[in-house]
Design a protein around this motif. Sequence first.
Motif, short mmCIF file in Angstrom:
data_model
loop_
_atom_site.label_atom_id
_atom_site.label_comp_id
_atom_site.label_asym_id
_atom_site.label_seq_id
_atom_site.Cartn_x
_atom_site.Cartn_y
_atom_site.Cartn_z
N ILE A 132 -1.99 -9.55 11.06
CA ILE A 132 -1.59 -10.50 10.01
C ILE A 132 -0.80 -9.77 8.93
N TYR A 133 -1.27 -8.59 8.54
CA TYR A 133 -0.61 -7.84 7.47
C TYR A 133 0.81 -7.42 7.88
N SER A 134 0.97 -7.10 9.17
CA SER A 134 2.29 -6.64 9.62
C SER A 134 3.35 -7.73 9.51
N LEU A 135 2.91 -8.99 9.36
CA LEU A 135 3.87 -10.09 9.24
C LEU A 135 4.74 -9.95 7.99
N ARG A 136 4.28 -9.18 7.01
CA ARG A 136 5.09 -9.03 5.80
C ARG A 136 6.39 -8.28 6.09
N TYR A 137 6.42 -7.57 7.22
CA TYR A 137 7.64 -6.85 7.60
C TYR A 137 8.50 -7.67 8.57
N THR A 138 7.93 -8.78 9.08
CA THR A 138 8.69 -9.57 10.06
C THR A 138 8.91 -10.99 9.55
#
Lengths: 173, 108
Positions: A132-138
């Motif tokens: 979920i956190y990695s979505l801030r980069y995508t």
Amino acid sequence: MTILLWLYPAAWRRRYGAEVEQMLAGRAVSLRVAVDLIAGAIDTWLHPSQTLAAAHAAAVTTPEERTMLSRILRFDCAGVYGISKEDQKMAAISTIGWTLVITLAWLGLSLRFPKDPRVESLSMMPFIFSIIYSLRYTWLKDRPRSVQAIFIGGLSLAMAVFFLGVGWIAALI
Amino acid sequence: MAKQDDELEDFGRFTEPALLILISLADGAKHGYAMTDDIEQVAGVRFGPGTLYGAITRLEGRGLIQRMESEDRRNPYRLTALGERALRARLASLQAVARVGQRRLASA
């Protein structure tokens, strides 16, 4: 029922929203249709290169260009939504890093409270939170920080509450 | 499946809806609601809008169907030449499988 269409990406809504609204207008509200729409929305977010190819291609003028663009999007050869290689790298690093850090924290908890179902129920959270956190980069990269915080924090909290609830029920049994 | 079936190969759970949509459009352009009714008559299943448009978006994205502009909000879709070829290939493949099954049943 049409409120569920807001779960779909904006590009999808612009392309198909009016048609689906028209379809829904002639239907009775039912749980089956609601579940079907929610599943469709999840699918659209999970497979943007397949489900949004037509919406992107619609902006292009000639049939040849449309076919070419849809094929490029199909094989993920292009940066859909402007996601660069650097963004993908940051998302991967963030996912791996957070998974390691939170897994260590969870291991500490499980040593402190061995065989506690509530702690065990959180075993998936390191990976889920990291994704979920990695979505801030995508997908969330062009959104304001407040939106990122609400989405990442809210969704993570909801998942944690869900797993804790499952653990709590398991502890009662 | 034969190589020419590739157009529908990675549709996952949307493979069957996509095939039925192509079959529905084989006799002329239809909008979403008309497709749903037609598929229900032909195959006895009624797709929800999420499933129907999940398949439509994939088919349109691959260039197998094409949306026609319309004055009202219900845009009809039609088969493209590529879609027609993909449908013919898939039906031929299914026929071949059915023939093998029937032959084996007959000799059992």
